[in-house]
Design an enzyme around this catalytic site. Structure first.
Site, PDB file in Angstrom:
ATOM      1  N   CYS A  46       0.840  -1.376  -0.124  1.00 56.13           N
ATOM      2  CA  CYS A  46       0.075   0.046  -0.098  1.00 56.13           C
ATOM      3  C   CYS A  46       0.878   1.333   0.089  1.00 56.13           C
ATOM      4  O   CYS A  46       1.550   1.421   0.791  1.00 56.13           O
ATOM      5  CB  CYS A  46      -1.022  -0.049   1.309  1.00 56.13           C
ATOM      6  SG  CYS A  46      -1.912   1.487   1.489  1.00 56.13           S
ATOM      7  N   CYS A  49       0.187   3.008   3.756  1.00 54.10           N
ATOM      8  CA  CYS A  49       0.483   2.519   4.823  1.00 54.10           C
ATOM      9  C   CYS A  49       1.474   1.289   4.929  1.00 54.10           C
ATOM     10  O   CYS A  49       1.879   0.950   5.864  1.00 54.10           O
ATOM     11  CB  CYS A  49      -0.759   1.963   5.593  1.00 54.10           C
ATOM     12  SG  CYS A  49      -1.561   0.545   5.101  1.00 54.10           S
ATOM     13  N   CYS A  95      -7.526  -0.775   0.626  1.00 54.27           N
ATOM     14  CA  CYS A  95      -6.671  -1.216   1.576  1.00 54.27           C
ATOM     15  C   CYS A  95      -7.317  -1.659   3.129  1.00 54.27           C
ATOM     16  O   CYS A  95      -7.944  -0.578   3.685  1.00 54.27           O
ATOM     17  CB  CYS A  95      -5.459  -0.416   2.081  1.00 54.27           C
ATOM     18  SG  CYS A  95      -4.269  -0.943   3.402  1.00 54.27           S
ATOM     19  N   CYS A  98      -5.483   0.767   6.136  1.00 53.31           N
ATOM     20  CA  CYS A  98      -5.794   2.434   6.145  1.00 53.31           C
ATOM     21  C   CYS A  98      -6.973   2.937   5.208  1.00 53.31           C
ATOM     22  O   CYS A  98      -7.004   3.923   5.217  1.00 53.31           O
ATOM     23  CB  CYS A  98      -4.518   2.992   5.557  1.00 53.31           C
ATOM     24  SG  CYS A  98      -4.280   2.905   3.970  1.00 53.31           S
ATOM     25  N   CYS A 118      -8.237  -4.766 -10.554  1.00 53.33           N
ATOM     26  CA  CYS A 118      -7.928  -3.638 -11.417  1.00 53.33           C
ATOM     27  C   CYS A 118      -7.383  -2.386 -10.640  1.00 53.33           C
ATOM     28  O   CYS A 118      -8.087  -1.860  -9.925  1.00 53.33           O
ATOM     29  CB  CYS A 118      -8.810  -3.341 -12.271  1.00 53.33           C
ATOM     30  SG  CYS A 118      -8.403  -2.025 -13.630  1.00 53.33           S
TER      31      CYS A 118
END
Ligand code: FE
Length: 129
Positions: A46, A49, A95, A98, A118
């Site tokens: 991510c 985070c 995510c 976060c 995607c």
């Protein structure tokens, strides 16, 4: 969500494009991102985070112009939500840790899952592991 950061925190940490995509649910233009054609091995984390989200071994060429994966690194690495924006009914992928907007998941992917995650290049960061 385990972590709740302020908008100022994200604005400071991210580029304007990353902020618009990750925190504002934007989408980068197809074939414009850093990873749509990337075949390097590693783990995509991510951008916000650092959580491990997708493995290069699950990446495939969907022809869409966005990095595409047939599954997340772990089932609970991402969360999904119904998205009815822009006149479409889609499933948004975020995510889990976060809440960063990552992209969408569609049911036209390859086996073994039949799924196509995607994902915006701007939302992820490829590292060795
Ligand atoms: Fe995150």
């Amino acid at each position: 969500m385990a972590e709740a950061k302020s908008e100022d925190y994200w604005r400071d940490k991210l580029t304007p494009q990353e902020y618009a995509i990750c925190r504002g649910k934007g989408t980068e233009p197809a074939f414009s991102g850093k990873y749509w054609d990337c075949k390097e091995q590693g783990v995509y984390h991510c951008k916000c985070c650092g959580q491990a989200l997708f493995l290069s071994t699950s990446k495939y060429d969907s022809g869409s112009g966005w990095p595409s994966f047939f599954q997340p690194a772990e089932a609970d690495a991402v969360q999904e939500a119904r998205d009815i924006s822009h006149g479409m009914i889609r499933t948004e992928v975020m995510c889990e840790r976060c809440g960063a907007h990552l992209g969408h998941v569609f049911e036209d992917g390859p086996q073994p899952t039949g799924l196509r995650y995607c994902i915006n290049s701007a939302s992820i960061d490829l590292q060795d592991n």
